[in-house]
Design a protein around this motif. Structure first.
Motif, PDB file in Angstrom:
ATOM      1  N   GLU A 135       0.804  -1.220   0.000  1.00 33.00           N
ATOM      2  CA  GLU A 135       0.000   0.000   0.000  1.00 33.00           C
ATOM      3  C   GLU A 135       0.843   1.278   0.000  1.00 33.00           C
ATOM      4  O   GLU A 135       0.306   2.384   0.016  1.00 33.00           O
ATOM      5  N   LYS A 138       0.297   3.900  -3.043  1.00 28.95           N
ATOM      6  CA  LYS A 138      -1.005   4.573  -2.995  1.00 28.95           C
ATOM      7  C   LYS A 138      -1.051   5.618  -1.883  1.00 28.95           C
ATOM      8  O   LYS A 138      -1.539   6.735  -2.084  1.00 28.95           O
ATOM      9  N   GLU A 141       1.020   8.697  -2.771  1.00 28.76           N
ATOM     10  CA  GLU A 141       0.331   9.525  -3.759  1.00 28.76           C
ATOM     11  C   GLU A 141      -0.859  10.247  -3.143  1.00 28.76           C
ATOM     12  O   GLU A 141      -1.048  11.451  -3.350  1.00 28.76           O
ATOM     13  N   ASP A 142      -1.643   9.522  -2.365  1.00 26.82           N
ATOM     14  CA  ASP A 142      -2.849  10.114  -1.779  1.00 26.82           C
ATOM     15  C   ASP A 142      -2.530  11.182  -0.741  1.00 26.82           C
ATOM     16  O   ASP A 142      -3.226  12.191  -0.645  1.00 26.82           O
ATOM     17  N   CYS A 167       8.320   5.686  -5.269  1.00 33.64           N
ATOM     18  CA  CYS A 167       7.023   6.283  -4.936  1.00 33.64           C
ATOM     19  C   CYS A 167       7.062   7.814  -4.960  1.00 33.64           C
ATOM     20  O   CYS A 167       6.084   8.464  -4.575  1.00 33.64           O
TER      21      CYS A 167
END
Length: 211
Positions: A135, A138, A141-142, A167
């Protein structure tokens, strides 16, 4: 004055000044570079130069208004900004960092913690649930995380570093006792506990305190 660049050495000293000023602000409404240098056991000229590089509010023979200097230092250090970070390695050290509340004083917020172990992922660390490495991308990015904290054993540090860089992380705080290889645009700040302990132990040995 926040856009002005200062040396890495000066950046390392600024939080020390800020911490001291906050501790004496109630009884010390004004302070000079000389007073600050004496309190911290530092060089007068160096402290004056450091403060002048981040604050233009010093007054000849009067020094600084303590509250104003605190504001200038906090502004330069980004204490009022929010820097989201992710942490990899939810062992004892990682959990200790997750439980430390002082990071918020400097604008750092650890938004998520990760661990490669299936036995650790899903457990609680501080007020966070440790997430699996799958995870990481994600969450970065979030949450817009550009800073990564590595608290894994040396053997897994480079892999953790590579995953963070992939990332989009561009700054890494590394607690693993190993040298990380990163692209030129990525900054690594190492916290080598073993080196610090070696220096302290050598000092004790030379002064006859070690038995």
């Amino acid at each position: 004055m926040k856009a002005k660049n200062v040396s890495i050495q000066t950046l390392r000293r600024l939080p020390l000044y800020l911490h001291y000023l906050k501790s004496v602000k109630s009884e010390t409404p004004t302070i000079s570079a000389t007073m600050l240098a004496e309190a911290l056991g530092a060089g007068d000229v160096q402290v004056r130069k450091d403060l002048g590089s981040v604050s233009g509010n010093g007054r000849p023979k009067k020094g600084y208004v303590t509250e104003e200097l605190i504001v200038d230092l906090e502004d330069y250090l980004g204490c009022n900004d929010r820097t989201p970070a992710v942490l990899i390695g939810a062992g004892n050290l990682g959990r200790a960092l997750l439980s430390y509340n002082g990071f918020s004083d400097y604008g750092l917020e650890i938004v998520a913690a990760f661990d490669a172990s299936d036995a650790v992922a899903g457990t609680k660390a501080g007020d966070k649930t440790v997430l699996p490495m799958s995870e990481l991308k994600k969450v970065c990015e979030d949450r817009g995380a550009k800073l990564g904290i590595i608290t894994v054993p040396a053997a897994g540090a480079q892999d953790a570093c590579d995953k963070l860089v992939s990332c989009g992380v561009t700054a890494i705080w590394n607690f693993a006792p190993t040298v990380l290889k990163v692209p030129p645009e990525v900054l690594v700040e190492n916290e080598n506990l073993a080196s610090s302990l070696a220096v302290l132990s050598k000092h004790l040995s030379e002064n006859g305190a070690a038995r």
